[in-house]
Design a protein around this motif. Structure first.
Motif, PDB file in Angstrom:
ATOM      1  N   ASN A 137       0.856  -1.177   0.000  1.00 45.49           N
ATOM      2  CA  ASN A 137       0.000   0.000   0.000  1.00 45.49           C
ATOM      3  C   ASN A 137       0.897   1.233   0.000  1.00 45.49           C
ATOM      4  O   ASN A 137       1.622   1.478   0.966  1.00 45.49           O
ATOM      5  N   LEU A 161      -3.839   4.095   5.403  1.00 45.89           N
ATOM      6  CA  LEU A 161      -3.138   3.018   4.708  1.00 45.89           C
ATOM      7  C   LEU A 161      -2.021   2.430   5.564  1.00 45.89           C
ATOM      8  O   LEU A 161      -1.749   1.226   5.494  1.00 45.89           O
ATOM      9  N   SER A 165      -2.249  -1.391   6.704  1.00 41.25           N
ATOM     10  CA  SER A 165      -1.164  -2.292   6.348  1.00 41.25           C
ATOM     11  C   SER A 165      -0.598  -3.000   7.571  1.00 41.25           C
ATOM     12  O   SER A 165      -0.286  -4.211   7.522  1.00 41.25           O
ATOM     13  N   HIS A 169      -0.632  -6.925   7.985  1.00 40.73           N
ATOM     14  CA  HIS A 169       0.675  -7.553   8.221  1.00 40.73           C
ATOM     15  C   HIS A 169       0.586  -8.532   9.389  1.00 40.73           C
ATOM     16  O   HIS A 169       1.026  -9.689   9.293  1.00 40.73           O
ATOM     17  N   VAL A 179       2.723  -7.982   3.777  1.00 40.42           N
ATOM     18  CA  VAL A 179       2.032  -6.702   3.594  1.00 40.42           C
ATOM     19  C   VAL A 179       2.908  -5.578   4.117  1.00 40.42           C
ATOM     20  O   VAL A 179       3.425  -5.650   5.234  1.00 40.42           O
ATOM     21  N   SER A 180       3.071  -4.537   3.297  1.00 38.86           N
ATOM     22  CA  SER A 180       3.890  -3.387   3.686  1.00 38.86           C
ATOM     23  C   SER A 180       3.217  -2.085   3.272  1.00 38.86           C
ATOM     24  O   SER A 180       2.586  -2.013   2.214  1.00 38.86           O
ATOM     25  N   ALA A 181       3.382  -1.081   4.096  1.00 38.34           N
ATOM     26  CA  ALA A 181       3.027   0.290   3.734  1.00 38.34           C
ATOM     27  C   ALA A 181       4.312   1.004   3.347  1.00 38.34           C
ATOM     28  O   ALA A 181       5.277   1.029   4.117  1.00 38.34           O
ATOM     29  N   VAL A 224       8.524  -5.318   1.099  1.00 40.91           N
ATOM     30  CA  VAL A 224       7.481  -6.348   1.138  1.00 40.91           C
ATOM     31  C   VAL A 224       8.102  -7.739   1.033  1.00 40.91           C
ATOM     32  O   VAL A 224       7.579  -8.693   1.620  1.00 40.91           O
TER      33      VAL A 224
END
Length: 266
Positions: A137, A161, A165, A169, A179-181, A224
């Motif tokens: 994201n 976001l 995230s 995660h 999952v990463s922001a 990610v």
């Protein structure tokens, strides 16, 4: 299909196009979506020739509530599932909240909050079932610092976001889904041209605060893959994010009140 598929929103330029090239260079087929079909087609042709992967283009406007489902239906019709989702589409709405229309602000929420949430919700079960998935994201440094006057919902949606995230995660630590922001600061792209702030931003921002879109996308890919919940590319941006955590909220808000007009077209 043996190759995995990466879906990138806002793929026609800037960070989105850079993400498309990075994923293709790592052997992913890529599905590109944005409003500008001509740019998508040119990018798809270049990526296909350069990396020998399959490219699909899905022109769509995420301000349309029907767009997320339509994009994924298009991919399903081509026999594809999404293995990596890059929620990159976004923009800034100039002006203060009271001086803009609700329709303008509703579009911001649809593109930058609802659409990425819906896309993630629709692709996540398949990722969990296959025990593999990647969701990035693209948030912003603006989501980690106090809000500023003007572009009212930009920082708010980016903060969402980040938290979204982090939760995804944690929920997927044992599923094979990462999952990463990604929280970039000033990035060389068309973002500031689109919202009319290019001249002001260029005049008020030192060059050392800027990163290239390729650098930002590379940092997002690395984050990610390593399954880091939040990634802030660039030493100056890391310092800013860290400083905001240390100083009192009143000081940080006062700093934004003093500096915000340099960067916002209010």
């Amino acid at each position: 299909m043996d190759r995995k598929l990466a879906l990138i929103t806002g793929a026609s330029a800037g960070i989105g196009a850079a993400f498309a090239k990075i994923y293709a260079s790592h052997g992913y087929d890529v599905a590109l979506t944005a409003r500008r079909a001509d740019r998508l087609d040119r990018l798809a042709e270049d990526i296909g020739l350069r990396h020998g992967v399959e490219t699909l283009t899905v022109p769509a406007d995420l301000a349309d509530p029907a767009a997320p489902a339509a994009i994924l239906d298009h991919l399903t019709a081509h026999g594809r599932v999404v293995d990596a989702l890059i929620n990159n589409a976004g923009y800034g709405q100039p002006g203060t909240y009271a001086d803009t229309t609700w329709e303008q602000q509703a579009a911001v929420l649809q593109v930058m909050l609802t659409a990425p949430s819906e896309l993630a919700h629709r692709v996540l079960p398949g990722m969990v079932d296959r025990r593999f998935g990647r969701i990035v994201n693209v948030a912003s440094l603006a989501g980690l610092i106090p809000g500023s006057a003007g572009h009212t919902l930009y920082g708010a949606t980016k903060s969402y976001l980040v938290k979204f995230s982090q939760s995804l995660h944690l929920e997927n630590l044992a599923t094979g889904v990462h999952v990463s922001a990604l929280c970039p600061g000033f990035t060389y792209s068309e973002f500031h041209d689109a919202n009319g702030t290019r001249e002001k931003i260029s005049a008020s921002t030192p060059p050392w605060l800027w990163l290239g879109a390729d650098e930002v996308a590379a940092a997002g890919y690395e984050a990610v893959e390593a399954n880091r919940a939040v990634a802030v590319p660039g030493a100056p941006n890391k310092a800013i994010a860290g400083l905001v955590k240390l100083i009192p909220d009143e000081w940080a808000l006062a700093l934004m009140a003093a500096q915000g007009p340099r960067f916002r077209k209010v």
